[in-house]
Design an enzyme around this catalytic site. Structure first.
Site, mmCIF file in Angstrom:
data_model
loop_
_atom_site.group_PDB
_atom_site.id
_atom_site.type_symbol
_atom_site.label_atom_id
_atom_site.label_comp_id
_atom_site.label_asym_id
_atom_site.label_seq_id
_atom_site.Cartn_x
_atom_site.Cartn_y
_atom_site.Cartn_z
ATOM 1 N N LYS A 1 82.806 14.674 55.248
ATOM 2 C CA LYS A 1 82.272 14.956 53.919
ATOM 3 C C LYS A 1 81.579 13.736 53.307
ATOM 4 C CE LYS A 1 84.834 19.088 52.894
ATOM 5 N NZ LYS A 1 85.787 19.808 52.038
ATOM 6 N N ARG B 1 91.795 20.032 58.341
ATOM 7 C CA ARG B 1 90.689 20.825 58.865
ATOM 8 C C ARG B 1 89.613 19.844 59.328
ATOM 9 N NH1 ARG B 1 85.984 23.346 56.944
ATOM 10 N NH2 ARG B 1 85.603 25.434 57.811
#
Length: 271
Positions: free
Chosen positions: A204, A243
């Site tokens: 991210k 994740r």
């Protein structure tokens, strides 16, 4: 949880696994590398992404879920739509990973209540095309906790057993880098809701900003080592799941962290 994006526009791997054969091969590889779940998603939720037609989403995910499930892989479906969740569980998925926590589709929570599947409710404030405008908090930890508590209560009210619900703080969704770091530093506060926590930090932007190069954030696929560092720290604190786009290095990190810090840590169970 290994990420399998069968999309054209996901931020780090869009288009790589849009073909069913390529997606199934990658899902099997994630499983072989140690993924407990392979999370199949047919709609990108990157910042600015447009919604996908529900029929296109179904066409993307169902063949992949069916083949992976048939091969003995535990599969989750990453969707905000009740009709996709129901069809995916029918094809073999064992968990519904809903980044909207039931807010994007009013039919989602009642639909999941009727399924034999677990449910991830993520903290969410709006769709990708507007979520950056919603990243305003006075106290991000307290507000995310309160909003997740509301989603847990809504799920239970809809008929979902609380024991089937996993919560996700939603890093990057209507949050700045500072918000993400604050949530990671205070996951214990979210754990007081009494449900397992799933954390998705993989590749991210806040990691790219931390590791910025002279011409801007480090590219997504060059953020994986930082993601492994986060997984190591989270495993030591007893987080239920992470994740990630890559699996083997994270599996190794979890093995080391849980060996060094066995048992209950920070109020959460180490699996």
């Amino acid at each position: 949880m290994g990420i399998l994006n069968v999309t054209t526009d996901s931020f780090s791997d869009g288009g790589e696994f849009i073909a069913v054969d390529a997606a199934v091969r990658h899902g099997l590889a994630l499983h072989a590398d140690g993924a407990d779940l392979v999370d199949v998603g047919g709609e990108s939720t990157r910042p600015g992404a447009a919604r996908v037609d529900p029929h296109a989403e179904l066409d993307r995910v169902l063949p992949v879920i069916g083949q992976l499930s048939g091969a003995g892989v535990a599969v989750s479906v990453d969707t905000m739509r009740a009709e996709v969740a129901v069809a995916a569980v029918g094809a073999g998925a064992v968990l519904v990973n809903d980044v909207s926590g039931g807010l994007a589709d009013p039919d989602m929570l009642p639909a999941v209540a009727g399924l034999d599947a677990d449910y991830v409710a993520m903290h969410w404030r709006g769709h990708s095309d507007r979520m950056a405008d919603l990243a305003h908090y006075t106290d991000v930890v307290a507000e995310v906790r309160a909003e997740l508590s509301d989603r847990l209560a809504a799920a239970v009210a809809a008929g979902i057993d609380a024991d089937r619900v996993i919560l996700d703080p939603g890093l990057g969704f209507a949050k700045t880098a500072a918000h993400n770091w604050a949530l990671l530093q205070h996951l214990d506060d979210l754990a007081t809701l009494g449900r397992p926590l799933l954390v998705g930090a993989s590749r991210k932007r806040f990691l790219g900003e931390l590791l910025a190069v002279p011409d801007g954030p480090r590219p997504p696929k060059e953020r994986d080592d930082a993601g492994v560092a986060i997984t190591t720290l989270l495993a030591a604190r007893g987080i239920w799941g992470v994740r990630t786009h890559t699996v083997r290095a994270h599996r190794d990190a979890i093995a080391v962290a849980t060996r060094l810090t066995p048992g209950r840590v920070a109020g959460m169970e180490v699996e």
